[in-house]
Design a protein around this motif. Structure first.
Motif, PDB file in Angstrom:
ATOM      1  N   LEU A   1       0.831  -1.187   0.000  1.00  0.00           N
ATOM      2  CA  LEU A   1       0.000   0.000   0.000  1.00  0.00           C
ATOM      3  C   LEU A   1       0.873   1.248   0.000  1.00  0.00           C
ATOM      4  N   SER A   2       0.400   2.267  -0.682  1.00  0.00           N
ATOM      5  CA  SER A   2       1.070   3.555  -0.700  1.00  0.00           C
ATOM      6  C   SER A   2       0.068   4.644  -0.367  1.00  0.00           C
ATOM      7  N   CYS A   3       0.547   5.678   0.266  1.00  0.00           N
ATOM      8  CA  CYS A   3      -0.276   6.843   0.552  1.00  0.00           C
ATOM      9  C   CYS A   3       0.583   8.074   0.381  1.00  0.00           C
ATOM     10  N   THR A   4       0.155   8.961  -0.487  1.00  0.00           N
ATOM     11  CA  THR A   4       0.914  10.160  -0.793  1.00  0.00           C
ATOM     12  C   THR A   4       0.118  11.406  -0.437  1.00  0.00           C
ATOM     13  N   ALA A   5       0.781  12.327   0.215  1.00  0.00           N
ATOM     14  CA  ALA A   5       0.175  13.602   0.572  1.00  0.00           C
ATOM     15  C   ALA A   5       0.477  14.638  -0.492  1.00  0.00           C
ATOM     16  N   SER A   6      -0.530  15.386  -0.862  1.00  0.00           N
ATOM     17  CA  SER A   6      -0.347  16.479  -1.801  1.00  0.00           C
ATOM     18  C   SER A   6      -0.790  17.781  -1.162  1.00  0.00           C
ATOM     19  N   GLY A   7      -0.298  18.860  -1.709  1.00  0.00           N
ATOM     20  CA  GLY A   7      -0.573  20.170  -1.167  1.00  0.00           C
ATOM     21  C   GLY A   7       0.730  20.902  -0.924  1.00  0.00           C
ATOM     22  N   THR A   8       0.618  22.066  -0.341  1.00  0.00           N
ATOM     23  CA  THR A   8       1.796  22.886  -0.083  1.00  0.00           C
ATOM     24  C   THR A   8       1.754  23.442   1.323  1.00  0.00           C
ATOM     25  N   GLY A   9       2.900  23.871   1.774  1.00  0.00           N
ATOM     26  CA  GLY A   9       2.987  24.591   3.030  1.00  0.00           C
ATOM     27  C   GLY A   9       2.849  23.740   4.268  1.00  0.00           C
ATOM     28  N   PHE A  10       3.282  22.493   4.212  1.00  0.00           N
ATOM     29  CA  PHE A  10       3.207  21.639   5.393  1.00  0.00           C
ATOM     30  C   PHE A  10       4.363  20.670   5.437  1.00  0.00           C
ATOM     31  N   ALA A  11       4.621  20.197   6.632  1.00  0.00           N
ATOM     32  CA  ALA A  11       5.558  19.119   6.868  1.00  0.00           C
ATOM     33  C   ALA A  11       4.821  17.986   7.563  1.00  0.00           C
TER      34      ALA A  11
ATOM     35  N   ASN B   1      10.236  10.736   2.955  1.00  0.00           N
ATOM     36  CA  ASN B   1       9.905  12.103   3.344  1.00  0.00           C
ATOM     37  C   ASN B   1       9.908  13.056   2.153  1.00  0.00           C
ATOM     38  N   ALA B   2      10.819  12.837   1.210  1.00  0.00           N
ATOM     39  CA  ALA B   2      10.879  13.705   0.044  1.00  0.00           C
ATOM     40  C   ALA B   2       9.602  13.613  -0.779  1.00  0.00           C
ATOM     41  N   LYS B   3       9.021  12.416  -0.834  1.00  0.00           N
ATOM     42  CA  LYS B   3       7.794  12.209  -1.591  1.00  0.00           C
ATOM     43  C   LYS B   3       6.541  12.379  -0.746  1.00  0.00           C
ATOM     44  N   LYS B   4       6.716  12.608   0.548  1.00  0.00           N
ATOM     45  CA  LYS B   4       5.590  12.678   1.474  1.00  0.00           C
ATOM     46  C   LYS B   4       4.694  11.462   1.309  1.00  0.00           C
ATOM     47  N   THR B   5       5.312  10.311   1.330  1.00  0.00           N
ATOM     48  CA  THR B   5       4.627   9.055   1.087  1.00  0.00           C
ATOM     49  C   THR B   5       4.927   8.061   2.201  1.00  0.00           C
ATOM     50  N   VAL B   6       3.912   7.324   2.592  1.00  0.00           N
ATOM     51  CA  VAL B   6       4.060   6.233   3.540  1.00  0.00           C
ATOM     52  C   VAL B   6       3.639   4.944   2.849  1.00  0.00           C
ATOM     53  N   TYR B   7       4.357   3.873   3.139  1.00  0.00           N
ATOM     54  CA  TYR B   7       4.099   2.584   2.541  1.00  0.00           C
ATOM     55  C   TYR B   7       3.764   1.559   3.614  1.00  0.00           C
ATOM     56  N   LEU B   8       3.028   0.563   3.228  1.00  0.00           N
ATOM     57  CA  LEU B   8       2.791  -0.587   4.086  1.00  0.00           C
ATOM     58  C   LEU B   8       2.967  -1.842   3.251  1.00  0.00           C
TER      59      LEU B   8
END
Length: 116
Positions: free
Chosen positions: A20-30, A73-80
């Protein structure tokens, strides 16, 4: 605002694997903590795995040794990575990210079905 989108769910036979992958999109956040939750039919929401910004992990007892959470972290993605899947793993899996400054964000979920 932050948008999270999961992918990688599907139907798999018992003993198989899914990633599984989950990617965050948007700007101005960590993103600080990332996590995967699941809700199986008739069950309450369960924390499956979490990972801190520095890579510390925790897992539900039911998935230890079978699932691995990781992050980019560079892709703002978490995997399972889910191995040795069991019918009991059938659930809707949702990702969660604790973001700054927007706080907690959730994806819509992805269905994982494990057949015997």
């Amino acid at each position: 605002q932050v948008r999270l989108v999961e992918s990688g769910g599907g139907l798999v036979q018992a003993g198989g694997s899914l990633r599984l992958s989950c990617t965050a999109s948007g700007t101005g956040f960590a993103v600080n903590r990332m996590a995967w939750y699941r809700r199986a039919p008739g069950n309450q929401l369960e924390l499956v795995a979490g990972i801190t910004r520095d890579g510390g992990t925790n897992y539900a007892d039911s998935v230890k040794g079978r699932f691995t959470i990781s992050r980019d972290n560079a892709k703002k993605t978490v995997y399972l990575q889910m191995n040795s899947l069991e019918p009991e793993d059938t659930a809707v899996y949702c990702c969660n990210m604790q973001t700054v400054p927007f706080g907690s964000s959730w994806g819509q979920g992805t269905q994982v079905t494990v057949s015997s």
